[in-house]
Design an enzyme around this catalytic site. Structure first.
Site, mmCIF file in Angstrom:
data_model
loop_
_atom_site.group_PDB
_atom_site.id
_atom_site.type_symbol
_atom_site.label_atom_id
_atom_site.label_comp_id
_atom_site.label_asym_id
_atom_site.label_seq_id
_atom_site.Cartn_x
_atom_site.Cartn_y
_atom_site.Cartn_z
ATOM 1 C CG HIS A 10 -2.016 -1.031 1.075
ATOM 2 N ND1 HIS A 10 -3.157 -1.020 1.831
ATOM 3 C CD2 HIS A 10 -2.116 -2.108 0.271
ATOM 4 C CE1 HIS A 10 -3.928 -2.040 1.501
ATOM 5 N NE2 HIS A 10 -3.306 -2.722 0.551
ATOM 6 C CD GLU B 48 -2.358 4.353 2.661
ATOM 7 O OE1 GLU B 48 -3.580 4.554 2.776
ATOM 8 O OE2 GLU B 48 -1.870 3.503 1.895
ATOM 9 C CB CYS C 273 -7.311 0.015 4.307
ATOM 10 S SG CYS C 273 -5.626 -0.600 4.521
ATOM 11 C CB CYS D 247 -2.992 1.658 5.905
ATOM 12 S SG CYS D 247 -2.477 0.811 4.395
#
Length: 285
Positions: free
Chosen positions: A161, A163, A192, A195
């Site tokens: 991801h 992040e 999410c 994360c």
């Protein structure tokens, strides 16, 4: 974070590990863009822990206390992609998003299958440990298939991801814990749950870094609301992008060829809708 949802955050951090929440794809190797889907599930990738106002721009305080960037010109230095990285074009020696890619992914009434994260770092001085070519950048989630290939070759600790990739990059910098660093992120989807949890851990272990997250839309799958509240309790400041943030990103991270930012129909209404929902979620934090 996965691809769906948008919220902004400001987080206080020390060196550590972390990741964002609801819907933005995680991060891969330092500054390497990639793609990922926005399906209901996403592979969770954890990474080891390690971290100026935005260059060419300054921050102002909004009525809600969130520091928003002023509309001042700037330019972004994005990340090279590996495999199928984000559609960024090299202009004037720097990687910038093309106009269509920006609009397609940041337009708040769209639901793109990926997450883009544009960031800017405010550092105390030039010798503060942040590489000169990494104080601005563009990251994107990595495609599940590419992630699988990377894991097969390098092991399971490959961030997916956007992040996660940002946190991994911050951890690679030689930051001085006696100084304070401010990182501002503009996300096409809010973090999410996974994360958000990873980023929360990162903040708990890092007190010399603050992080502000501005999201175009909210990612609303799983326990995304719990993740956002946890992130706020960890010291994050979150907000939804308004016309001001969209224009700032257009100026700093898009090869606009001199074209001014044109707000799309319904932008203000969409921002207000997501902002009200985010405020409702965070009341319980």
């Amino acid at each position: 974070m996965e691809d769906m949802g948008g919220a902004s955050v400001q987080v206080q951090v020390r060196r550590g590990l972390g990741q964002l929440a609801p819907g933005s794809p995680g991060q891969a190797p330092p500054l390497l863009a990639a793609e990922g889907g926005s399906g209901p599930t996403k592979p969770r990738q954890l990474m080891p822990s390690r971290p100026r106002a935005p260059g060419g721009s300054s921050l102002t305080s909004s009525p809600t206390g969130v520091r928003r960037p002023r509309r001042t010109p700037g330019h972004g230095i994005a990340v090279k992609s590996r495999g199928e990285g984000p559609r960024v074009s090299l202009h004037a020696g720097q990687h910038l998003l093309d106009e269509d890619t920006f609009t397609e992914n940041f337009r708040s009434d769209n639901r793109p299958p990926r997450t883009y994260l544009c960031y800017e770092v405010e550092r105390p001085d030039r010798g503060s440990g942040v590489p000169l070519d990494q104080d601005k950048g563009i990251l994107r989630n990595k495609k599940p298939f590419l992630l699988f290939c990377a894991q097969s070759a390098q092991g399971p600790e490959v961030p997916c991801h956007a992040e996660s990739r940002l946190l991994e990059q911050i951890q690679s910098w030689d930051l001085d814990p006696k100084l304070h660093y401010s990182v501002t992120c503009f996300l096409s989807w809010s973090p999410c749950t996974d994360c958000a949890q990873d980023m929360t851990q990162f903040l708990k272990e890092s007190s010399h870094v603050s992080l502000s997250l501005f999201a175009s839309r909210l990612y609303t799958r799983g326990h995304y609301d719990q993740g956002l509240r946890t992130l706020k309790r960890a010291g994050a400041s979150m907000a939804i992008m308004t016309s001001r943030e969209f224009e700032h990103c257009w100026t700093a991270f898009v090869h606009h060829k001199g074209n001014p930012f044109q707000p799309w129909p319904g932008l203000a209404m969409e921002s207000r809708k997501f902002s009200e929902k985010l405020q409702h979620i965070l009341r319980g934090a």
